[in-house]
Design a protein around this motif. Structure first.
Motif, PDB file in Angstrom:
ATOM      1  N   UNK A  14       0.821  -1.215   0.000  1.00  0.00           N
ATOM      2  CA  UNK A  14       0.000   0.000   0.000  1.00  0.00           C
ATOM      3  C   UNK A  14       0.850   1.259   0.000  1.00  0.00           C
ATOM      4  N   UNK A  15       0.183   2.339  -0.320  1.00  0.00           N
ATOM      5  CA  UNK A  15       0.756   3.670  -0.162  1.00  0.00           C
ATOM      6  C   UNK A  15       0.875   3.921   1.341  1.00  0.00           C
ATOM      7  N   UNK A  16       1.957   4.565   1.744  1.00  0.00           N
ATOM      8  CA  UNK A  16       2.144   4.849   3.166  1.00  0.00           C
ATOM      9  C   UNK A  16       0.926   5.576   3.722  1.00  0.00           C
ATOM     10  N   UNK A  17       0.470   5.101   4.870  1.00  0.00           N
ATOM     11  CA  UNK A  17      -0.712   5.677   5.496  1.00  0.00           C
ATOM     12  C   UNK A  17      -2.004   5.337   4.782  1.00  0.00           C
ATOM     13  N   UNK A  18      -1.899   4.445   3.792  1.00  0.00           N
ATOM     14  CA  UNK A  18      -3.043   4.043   2.966  1.00  0.00           C
ATOM     15  C   UNK A  18      -3.763   5.251   2.377  1.00  0.00           C
ATOM     16  N   UNK A  74      11.342  -2.542  -6.597  1.00  0.00           N
ATOM     17  CA  UNK A  74      10.115  -1.987  -7.187  1.00  0.00           C
ATOM     18  C   UNK A  74       9.667  -0.752  -6.415  1.00  0.00           C
ATOM     19  N   UNK A  75       9.647  -0.834  -5.106  1.00  0.00           N
ATOM     20  CA  UNK A  75       9.216   0.311  -4.298  1.00  0.00           C
ATOM     21  C   UNK A  75      10.170   1.491  -4.454  1.00  0.00           C
ATOM     22  N   UNK A  76      11.462   1.222  -4.328  1.00  0.00           N
ATOM     23  CA  UNK A  76      12.456   2.293  -4.404  1.00  0.00           C
ATOM     24  C   UNK A  76      12.418   2.981  -5.766  1.00  0.00           C
ATOM     25  N   UNK A  77      12.468   2.202  -6.836  1.00  0.00           N
ATOM     26  CA  UNK A  77      12.513   2.772  -8.183  1.00  0.00           C
ATOM     27  C   UNK A  77      11.206   3.457  -8.570  1.00  0.00           C
ATOM     28  N   UNK A  95       4.295   2.000   1.761  1.00  0.00           N
ATOM     29  CA  UNK A  95       4.382   1.499   3.127  1.00  0.00           C
ATOM     30  C   UNK A  95       5.580   0.571   3.270  1.00  0.00           C
ATOM     31  N   UNK A  96       5.991   0.342   4.501  1.00  0.00           N
ATOM     32  CA  UNK A  96       6.987  -0.692   4.750  1.00  0.00           C
ATOM     33  C   UNK A  96       6.271  -2.033   4.685  1.00  0.00           C
ATOM     34  N   UNK A  97       6.993  -3.062   4.311  1.00  0.00           N
ATOM     35  CA  UNK A  97       6.434  -4.410   4.270  1.00  0.00           C
ATOM     36  C   UNK A  97       5.571  -4.647   3.048  1.00  0.00           C
TER      37      UNK A  97
END
Length: 149
Positions: A14-18, A74-77, A95-97
Motif C-alpha cells: 500500500x501507499x504509506x498511510x493508505x 520496485x518500491x524504491x525505483x 508502506x513498509x512491508x
C-alpha cells in the motif's frame, strides 16, 4: 541439465498511510514502469492492477529471485519515478512491508481475475478487510499492531 520451475507469487503493498494518492490519470504509467522493473530483473509480470491506496501484481519468478529484493527495488525505483515525473502533488511513499502469496498453476486464472477486477471488488470491501482476509485464507500469522500503517 537446466533448472525448470513454475513459481507464481501475488504481491500486495500500500501507499504509506493508505492514502489515496495513485490517481487514475497516471496509474497505467506506474504499472508499466513496475512491469519494466520486473522484466529487467528477468522475471515475468502476469497481472498488475490496484486502487488509489494499494497495488497488486502477480509474478512468475525464477528460483533465484529473492522476493524481498524484488519488492524493495520496485518500491524504491517506482517511488523515485513518481517523484521525478511529479505524478503526485503530494509526498508519495510506499508502506513498509508487503504481502506475498503463492499460487499453483491451476489457480492462476482465479488470481489474475482477482487482480484485474480490483476496482469492482473494492466497491464491496475495503483494502484492510481484503488484506486480513488474504492473510487468513493463506493461514499467515499477523500482528494487528504492524498490519496496516
Amino acid at each position: 541439465m537446466n533448472t525448470y520451475s513454475q513459481i507464481y507469487v501475488h504481491i500486495v503493498f500500500a501507499v504509506k498511510g493508505r492514502e489515496n494518492l495513485i490517481l487514475p490519470s497516471w496509474e497505467e504509467k506506474i504499472y508499466k514502469y513496475i512491469t519494466g522493473i520486473v522484466q529487467n530483473k528477468e522475471q515475468k509480470m502476469i497481472a498488475i492492477n490496484g486502487m488509489p491506496d494499494h497495488i497488486h501484481f502477480l509474478l512468475g519468478i525464477r528460483p533465484t529471485c529473492c522476493i524481498s529484493d524484488m519488492v524493495r527495488e520496485i518500491k524504491k525505483s517506482s517511488n523515485l519515478y513518481i517523484q521525478t515525473e511529479q505524478l503526485s502533488k503530494f509526498k508519495f511513499q510506499w508502506q513498509e512491508g508487503f504481502g506475498a502469496f503463492s499460487y499453483s498453476h491451476s489457480h492462476l486464472d482465479m488470481a489474475i481475475n482477482y487482480i484485474l477486477r480490483q476496482k469492482e471488488h473494492h466497491k464491496k470491501k475495503s483494502f484492510g478487510d481484503e488484506y486480513i482476509e488474504m492473510l487468513q485464507k493463506f493461514n499467515i500469522d499477523y500482528n494487528d499492531k504492524y498490519l496496516l500503517e
